[in-house]
Design a protein around this motif. Structure first.
Motif, PDB file in Angstrom:
ATOM      1  N   PHE A  44     -60.391 115.448  64.873  1.00 28.82           N
ATOM      2  CA  PHE A  44     -60.240 116.777  64.264  1.00 28.82           C
ATOM      3  C   PHE A  44     -61.487 117.623  64.490  1.00 28.82           C
ATOM      4  O   PHE A  44     -61.399 118.797  64.859  1.00 28.82           O
ATOM      5  CB  PHE A  44     -59.970 116.655  62.752  1.00 28.82           C
TER       6      PHE A  44
ATOM      7  N   THR B  70     -51.665 105.722  60.108  1.00 26.35           N
ATOM      8  CA  THR B  70     -53.045 105.353  60.421  1.00 26.35           C
ATOM      9  C   THR B  70     -53.839 105.097  59.148  1.00 26.35           C
ATOM     10  O   THR B  70     -54.646 104.171  59.084  1.00 26.35           O
ATOM     11  CB  THR B  70     -53.719 106.477  61.235  1.00 26.35           C
ATOM     12  N   MET B  71     -53.568 105.918  58.120  1.00 24.99           N
ATOM     13  CA  MET B  71     -54.284 105.736  56.853  1.00 24.99           C
ATOM     14  C   MET B  71     -53.984 104.357  56.255  1.00 24.99           C
ATOM     15  O   MET B  71     -54.897 103.612  55.888  1.00 24.99           O
ATOM     16  CB  MET B  71     -53.880 106.840  55.878  1.00 24.99           C
TER      17      MET B  71
ATOM     18  N   TYR C 249     -50.320 110.073  61.134  1.00 25.86           N
ATOM     19  CA  TYR C 249     -51.563 110.095  60.352  1.00 25.86           C
ATOM     20  C   TYR C 249     -51.456 109.201  59.121  1.00 25.86           C
ATOM     21  O   TYR C 249     -52.373 108.450  58.807  1.00 25.86           O
ATOM     22  CB  TYR C 249     -51.910 111.524  59.902  1.00 25.86           C
TER      23      TYR C 249
ATOM     24  N   LEU D 189     -59.552 109.625  63.478  1.00 26.24           N
ATOM     25  CA  LEU D 189     -58.870 110.887  63.203  1.00 26.24           C
ATOM     26  C   LEU D 189     -59.882 111.971  62.829  1.00 26.24           C
ATOM     27  O   LEU D 189     -59.804 113.106  63.303  1.00 26.24           O
ATOM     28  CB  LEU D 189     -57.860 110.722  62.056  1.00 26.24           C
TER      29      LEU D 189
ATOM     30  N   ARG E 276     -59.315 120.588  58.512  1.00 24.57           N
ATOM     31  CA  ARG E 276     -58.471 119.396  58.465  1.00 24.57           C
ATOM     32  C   ARG E 276     -59.317 118.140  58.514  1.00 24.57           C
ATOM     33  O   ARG E 276     -59.072 117.176  57.780  1.00 24.57           O
ATOM     34  CB  ARG E 276     -57.478 119.398  59.633  1.00 24.57           C
TER      35      ARG E 276
ATOM     36  N   PHE F  48     -51.787 116.748  56.686  1.00 28.96           N
ATOM     37  CA  PHE F  48     -52.097 115.346  56.961  1.00 28.96           C
ATOM     38  C   PHE F  48     -50.942 114.445  56.525  1.00 28.96           C
ATOM     39  O   PHE F  48     -50.519 113.562  57.273  1.00 28.96           O
ATOM     40  CB  PHE F  48     -53.380 114.928  56.240  1.00 28.96           C
TER      41      PHE F  48
ATOM     42  N   VAL G 144     -59.589 114.954  55.753  1.00 27.30           N
ATOM     43  CA  VAL G 144     -59.450 113.531  56.058  1.00 27.30           C
ATOM     44  C   VAL G 144     -60.720 112.774  55.649  1.00 27.30           C
ATOM     45  O   VAL G 144     -60.639 111.663  55.104  1.00 27.30           O
ATOM     46  CB  VAL G 144     -59.145 113.303  57.558  1.00 27.30           C
TER      47      VAL G 144
ATOM     48  N   ILE H  45     -58.805 105.666  60.537  1.00 26.66           N
ATOM     49  CA  ILE H  45     -58.907 107.003  59.974  1.00 26.66           C
ATOM     50  C   ILE H  45     -60.198 107.713  60.435  1.00 26.66           C
ATOM     51  O   ILE H  45     -60.220 108.943  60.610  1.00 26.66           O
ATOM     52  CB  ILE H  45     -58.797 106.920  58.427  1.00 26.66           C
TER      53      ILE H  45
END
Lengths: 296, 256
Positions: free
Chosen positions: A257, A76-77, A73, A253, A265, A67, A269, A250
């Motif tokens: 996943f 995005t977080m 990613y 995401l 994964r 991640f 997250v 997030i």
């Protein structure tokens, strides 16, 4: 008689105690078995890995490492945290003067109906409230249609939709009622004469606000922050519907996943979201449990 | 001095007007999107938005005749009925010891019970998906969605009933209403757990992923109307109950 009665005593003490735990049992089964246990499984999953669509029991930090190795990613977080902070701040910023107005300037008999009116949208469907913004902001939405009809543009402008600011706007719209309600209940109890008294005694308005108003309405502010910030962190629908590729959060995401069967994964997250929530609760734990904050 | 007071009161009046205007703006902000949605549901324009070309009920006829919507509606109602039953029974039972008895760990138990409200539904959905498919190997169905939704709605009922144990029946009714409403509207947990069935929120979601459709406008307006009706009933109910109780008091002798 006494010798007969004596062995009864401990049993009687045990009886009511277990009897008073018994009504918990269904809730313990439901919330323990289907909430805490699955959360535990998610924690374990985040340290396992998926090989050929099968979850393999290899202990690894690979999911987390993966991640943080993908720039998109991580971005995005941070964007999710940013969106949550900004949307929470705007919601509270809009709610504060509103609550002030309602508690100070509106006649008493009108307050309850006006407050209920704020909560009415909350009782209507969440999804439909997000959708209603499509009719305004969308490519064929009110704004674009109007601009074209008025001859200002000939092609729809994508400007209004599918980016981060559209997500923030809709989130503010969705969570404003929470903020207004919690802020109102603490502002309503505040004695405004105290603020005036502080200023009469020589405090500058800013100092009076900081020393008198803020400490007393802090529990309301903290509750509002928690009830707005936490759900926004886990938002999926709003960025999905009005955010497009520019507004991904997030939560999207996580769903991606899991839909790609990347369970481990996705688990990692999800735990990042849980971690942020935990941090927030730790930061605010004092304000949440301090009775003196209520002016006691 | 007199001028000073005059200036102050003018300023106060301007401030008052400004705040009132702000209050009005807030209500416009809250209701404009919903009002527009309803307005466009009567618009013949097949894009479902501005401009209004003609008024029509066509989209309502389409929505009412759509069998996918029938199917989604019946699934939604069945799920909501089961979720309401589970959360009211489990939640009411748990609320009693939480308030009445001095149990050790009571605060710990309280926090554990309320946690599902604090955690985003997304996490409840994915963790149960892993439990059901990965660990238990259950087939996803409306029943697994019922379990997932109950995890989320039961804490609300516990809170509501625990706060108003003196007035148990109204508290339970309010809890049931809340659980039912939350269930009707729940999307993300259901999305993960219901398998290949759909509820109304999932149907709407699949329709609007690609933009506005007038049929969804009509469906949305009907759902809004239904939820406002339920809300109005909820407000009328205490009055109705009080009136009923008053009517029965001479015979029932205050038992009710």
């Amino acid at each position: 008689m006494n010798t007969v009665a004596e062995p009864e005593a401990p049993r009687r003490r045990l009886g009511p105690a277990s009897a008073s735990y018994a009504p918990f049992l269904p809730a313990v089964v439901l919330l323990g078995g289907f909430f805490l246990v699955p959360l535990g499984i998610i924690v374990i999953y985040s340290f396992w890995e998926v090989i050929d669509y099968n979850v393999v029991h290899h202990w690894t930090l690979g999911n987390y490492r993966y991640f943080f190795s993908v720039t998109a990613y991580v971005k995005t977080m941070w964007a999710t945290l940013w969106v949550s902070v900004v949307a929470t701040a705007i919601s509270l910023g809009l709610a504060f003067p509103f609550a002030y107005w309602l508690s100070r300037y509106v006649p008493r008999r009108l307050r309850a109906p006006l407050l209920i009116l704020v909560v009415v949208p909350f009782w209507t469907s969440y999804l439909l409230r997000v959708y209603s913004w499509l009719t305004i902001l969308g490519e064929k939405g009110l704004l674009n249609r109007f601009l074209q009809w008025a001859g200002i543009t000939h092609h729809p402008i994508g400007l209004f939709l599918y980016d981060r600011s559209a997500v923030i706007l809709v989130l503010v719209y969705l969570y404003f009622p929470f903020a207004a309600l919690t802020l109102y209940s603490s502002i309503e109890r505040f004695d405004w004469d105290r603020l005036r008294a502080a200023m009469d005694l020589g405090a500058t308005p800013l100092k009076a606000i900081r020393r008198i108003l803020v400490p007393q309405v802090r529990p309301g502010i903290v509750t509002a922050i928690i009830f707005v910030f936490i759900p926004i962190l886990g938002e999926y629908l709003t960025p999905q519907i009005v955010g497009g590729t520019g507004g991904v959060m997030i939560g999207n995401l996580v769903v991606n996943f899991f839909q790609a069967a990347e369970y481990t994964r996705g688990a990692a997250v999800s735990l990042l979201i849980a971690l942020f929530i935990l941090l927030l609760l730790i930061v605010f734990r004092r304000s949440l449990s301090a009775p003196e904050a209520y002016g006691g | 001095m007199a001028g000073d007071v005059e200036v102050l009161s003018t300023r106060a009046r301007v401030g008052r007007l400004g705040l009132a205007a702000y209050g009005a703006f807030i209500y416009v902000f809250l209701f404009a999107p919903i009002v527009l949605l309803v307005l466009f549901s009567f618009n013949a324009n097949r894009y479902g938005t501005f401009p209004v070309t003609a008024w029509t009920l066509k989209w309502y006829r389409d929505a009412i005749g759509n069998y996918q919507i029938h199917d989604a509606l019946s699934t939604t109602l069945k799920v909501a009925a089961e979720v309401t039953t589970i959360s009211v029974v489990v939640g009411t039972a748990a609320a009693f010891p939480l308030v009445r008895s001095r149990l050790p760990f009571r605060n710990g138990i309280r926090v554990a019970f309320i946690l599902p409200i604090m955690i985003p539904g997304l996490l409840i959905g994915v963790s149960l998906l892993v439990l059901f498919t990965g660990s238990l190997h259950w087939q996803l169905s409306p029943q697994t969605a019922v379990i997932g939704q109950s995890v989320y709605t039961t804490p609300f009922v516990i809170l509501l009933v625990a706060a108003r144990l003196q007035a148990l029946l109204p508290a339970i009714l309010a809890g049931a209403l809340l659980a039912f409403t939350l269930s009707l509207d729940e999307f993300i947990i259901t999305y993960f757990l219901i398998g290949d069935r759909i509820t109304l929120p999932i149907y709407i979601y699949t329709q609007i992923k690609f933009g506005i459709t007038p049929e969804v406008n009509a469906l949305a307006s009907m759902l809004l109307g239904a939820s406002l009706l339920v809300l109005a009933l909820a407000f009328a109910l205490p009055q109705v109950m009080r009136a009923t109780r008053r009517a029965f008091r001479p015979r029932a002798g205050g038992v009710a």
